[in-house]
Scaffold this active site. Structure first.
Site, PDB file in Angstrom:
ATOM      1  N   ASP A  83      45.396  42.572  36.032  1.00 26.24           N
ATOM      2  CA  ASP A  83      46.392  41.724  37.077  1.00 26.24           C
ATOM      3  C   ASP A  83      46.154  42.992  38.291  1.00 26.24           C
ATOM      4  O   ASP A  83      45.911  44.202  37.643  1.00 26.24           O
ATOM      5  CB  ASP A  83      47.579  41.815  36.159  1.00 26.24           C
ATOM      6  CG  ASP A  83      48.981  41.976  37.080  1.00 26.24           C
ATOM      7  OD1 ASP A  83      49.042  41.399  38.146  1.00 26.24           O
ATOM      8  OD2 ASP A  83      49.684  42.788  37.066  1.00 26.24           O
ATOM      9  N   ASP A  85      49.811  43.743  40.338  1.00 32.74           N
ATOM     10  CA  ASP A  85      51.117  44.318  40.596  1.00 32.74           C
ATOM     11  C   ASP A  85      51.773  45.211  39.422  1.00 32.74           C
ATOM     12  O   ASP A  85      52.119  44.577  38.199  1.00 32.74           O
ATOM     13  CB  ASP A  85      51.979  43.678  41.178  1.00 32.74           C
ATOM     14  CG  ASP A  85      51.633  42.825  43.197  1.00 32.74           C
ATOM     15  OD1 ASP A  85      50.939  43.345  42.857  1.00 32.74           O
ATOM     16  OD2 ASP A  85      52.896  42.792  43.418  1.00 32.74           O
ATOM     17  N   GLU A  92      55.240  46.335  43.304  1.00 32.66           N
ATOM     18  CA  GLU A  92      55.891  44.689  43.070  1.00 32.66           C
ATOM     19  C   GLU A  92      54.924  44.525  44.856  1.00 32.66           C
ATOM     20  O   GLU A  92      56.400  44.827  45.687  1.00 32.66           O
ATOM     21  CB  GLU A  92      56.732  44.235  42.358  1.00 32.66           C
ATOM     22  CG  GLU A  92      56.656  44.806  41.483  1.00 32.66           C
ATOM     23  CD  GLU A  92      55.826  43.654  40.445  1.00 32.66           C
ATOM     24  OE1 GLU A  92      55.905  42.560  40.650  1.00 32.66           O
ATOM     25  OE2 GLU A  92      55.491  43.773  39.007  1.00 32.66           O
ATOM     26  N   ARG A 128      60.804  33.197  45.765  1.00 28.78           N
ATOM     27  CA  ARG A 128      61.266  34.844  46.644  1.00 28.78           C
ATOM     28  C   ARG A 128      60.255  34.421  48.089  1.00 28.78           C
ATOM     29  O   ARG A 128      60.397  34.900  49.595  1.00 28.78           O
ATOM     30  CB  ARG A 128      60.446  35.583  45.433  1.00 28.78           C
ATOM     31  CG  ARG A 128      61.174  36.310  44.461  1.00 28.78           C
ATOM     32  CD  ARG A 128      60.420  36.911  43.797  1.00 28.78           C
ATOM     33  NE  ARG A 128      59.707  36.471  43.134  1.00 28.78           N
ATOM     34  CZ  ARG A 128      58.653  36.760  41.840  1.00 28.78           C
ATOM     35  NH1 ARG A 128      58.386  37.731  42.115  1.00 28.78           N
ATOM     36  NH2 ARG A 128      57.467  35.786  41.602  1.00 28.78           N
ATOM     37  N   SER A 172      45.369  38.091  40.155  1.00 27.06           N
ATOM     38  CA  SER A 172      46.878  38.771  41.104  1.00 27.06           C
ATOM     39  C   SER A 172      48.537  37.252  41.338  1.00 27.06           C
ATOM     40  O   SER A 172      47.666  36.188  41.687  1.00 27.06           O
ATOM     41  CB  SER A 172      46.986  39.999  42.082  1.00 27.06           C
ATOM     42  OG  SER A 172      48.006  39.771  42.940  1.00 27.06           O
ATOM     43  N   GLY A 173      49.132  37.398  40.890  1.00 33.20           N
ATOM     44  CA  GLY A 173      50.249  37.037  40.512  1.00 33.20           C
ATOM     45  C   GLY A 173      51.056  36.767  42.505  1.00 33.20           C
ATOM     46  O   GLY A 173      51.690  35.890  42.509  1.00 33.20           O
ATOM     47  N   LYS A 217      45.480  32.822  35.626  1.00 33.93           N
ATOM     48  CA  LYS A 217      44.639  33.949  35.400  1.00 33.93           C
ATOM     49  C   LYS A 217      43.322  33.837  33.559  1.00 33.93           C
ATOM     50  O   LYS A 217      43.249  34.281  33.990  1.00 33.93           O
ATOM     51  CB  LYS A 217      45.809  34.837  34.704  1.00 33.93           C
ATOM     52  CG  LYS A 217      46.571  35.138  36.311  1.00 33.93           C
ATOM     53  CD  LYS A 217      47.072  36.493  36.029  1.00 33.93           C
ATOM     54  CE  LYS A 217      48.336  37.341  36.827  1.00 33.93           C
ATOM     55  NZ  LYS A 217      49.134  38.243  36.783  1.00 33.93           N
ATOM     56  N   ASP A 240      50.471  43.906  32.860  1.00 31.11           N
ATOM     57  CA  ASP A 240      52.274  44.161  32.523  1.00 31.11           C
ATOM     58  C   ASP A 240      53.297  43.050  32.136  1.00 31.11           C
ATOM     59  O   ASP A 240      54.273  43.564  31.602  1.00 31.11           O
ATOM     60  CB  ASP A 240      52.946  45.511  33.107  1.00 31.11           C
ATOM     61  CG  ASP A 240      52.903  44.811  35.178  1.00 31.11           C
ATOM     62  OD1 ASP A 240      54.366  44.650  35.188  1.00 31.11           O
ATOM     63  OD2 ASP A 240      52.209  44.445  35.695  1.00 31.11           O
ATOM     64  N   ASN A 243      53.623  36.552  33.064  1.00 31.23           N
ATOM     65  CA  ASN A 243      52.395  36.476  33.280  1.00 31.23           C
ATOM     66  C   ASN A 243      51.304  36.599  32.770  1.00 31.23           C
ATOM     67  O   ASN A 243      50.501  36.051  33.425  1.00 31.23           O
ATOM     68  CB  ASN A 243      52.767  36.052  34.618  1.00 31.23           C
ATOM     69  CG  ASN A 243      52.604  37.823  35.486  1.00 31.23           C
ATOM     70  OD1 ASN A 243      53.053  38.468  34.941  1.00 31.23           O
ATOM     71  ND2 ASN A 243      51.884  37.098  36.870  1.00 31.23           N
TER      72      ASN A 243
END
Length: 292
Positions: A83, A85, A92, A128, A172-173, A217, A240, A243
């Protein structure tokens, strides 16, 4: 044979490693060799038996040190998948963009709930991103240059494992606008992320393409395994948040980093005190062989 590795930021008492071995023995495990790699700072205990039992037996030591219990095979990974962020970087990215748009409190609150697993990731992401509508794309470069900070030890971890033959993949999301730059800086071989729609130099509040969420992912991890004909035991995944959980579970070794409780519960090991060089110690890589 599994290995328990203790990594401390400050020197531990000389007898702490023997105490760890005693705890494993009292848990019914067969204890083998133990030694300090770096006196008081990095110690290893080899044992035979159940890793989960060992993890539980050593839990009290986590008050003062990171304790990672790994299979020996995990010490020679062929694939590192991570991941971005709050894992490879200390930020983030969407929260930082929201600050430029004047909506950081609203966005950060949604981010926190999504990382805790309280919200559907894709729905929360789209909500967001919608709040970023009209933001100039120029703020991305400013944000990268002035706000985004790699996690301590991240570059050393990635470049060291890459030099030792592991493929390193960033998933990455967040957004390609950040992940491509960060991935190149840290030494990743491939990057997967989401794409912001930008028209006439401004964000539209929309995304394009397949969303990189929790399921995606894990799919990327499996695609990499199939492409390279690997065994899951040759894969380490890092994350972390909620997700990251499917990815952490799909890897032979899932490592949670200063993580949310749900991710810690799903992972095989958790780094709570130190930086990413803790994992290099846990993998048995001497400082002299680290690459920056």
């Amino acid at each position: 044979m599994p290995i328990a590795v203790l990594i401390a930021a400050e020197p531990l008492p000389a007898g702490e490693l023997n105490a760890a071995a005693d705890r494993l023995h009292q848990a019914g495990l067969v204890v083998g060799q133990s030694h300090w790699v770096e006196p008081g700072l990095v110690g290893e205990v080899h044992f035979a038996g159940d890793r989960m039992a060992a993890d539980a037996a050593l839990a009290p030591l986590r008050a003062c040190a990171d304790v990672l219990v790994l299979d020996e095979a995990a010490r020679a990974p062929r694939l590192l998948i991570s991941d971005m962020d709050s894992t490879m970087i200390a930020n983030e990215c969407i929260d930082e963009l929201a600050d430029y748009a004047g909506v950081k409190p609203q966005v950060a609150a949604i981010t926190e709930r999504a990382m805790q697993g309280e919200l559907d990731f894709e729905a929360a992401l789209r909500e967001r991103v919608g709040l970023l509508k009209g933001l100039s794309e120029h703020v991305i470069g400013d944000c990268l240059g002035h706000r985004i900070q790699p996690m301590p030890g991240a570059r050393t971890l990635v470049r060291t494992l890459s030099q030792r033959g592991a493929d390193c993949v960033l998933v990455s999301g967040g957004f390609h606008s950040f992940a491509d730059v960060i991935g190149a800086e840290l030494g990743f071989d491939a990057v997967f992320a989401n794409r912001l729609v930008i028209e006439n130099g401004h964000m539209t509040g929309d995304l394009e393409g397949t969303i990189v969420d929790a399921a995606r992912k894990a799919e990327i991890l499996m695609e990499q395994i199939d492409r390279q004909a690997l065994d899951a035991g040759q894969v380490i995944a890092l994350g972390d948040g909620a997700n990251d959980i499917p990815m952490l579970k799909a890897a032979g070794t899932g490592i949670a980093y200063h993580a949310k409780p749900a991710a810690i519960a799903a992972a095989d090991a958790h780094i709570a005190h130190g930086d990413w060089t803790v994992l290099l110690h846990a993998l048995g890589i001497a400082r002299a062989d680290w690459r920056d």
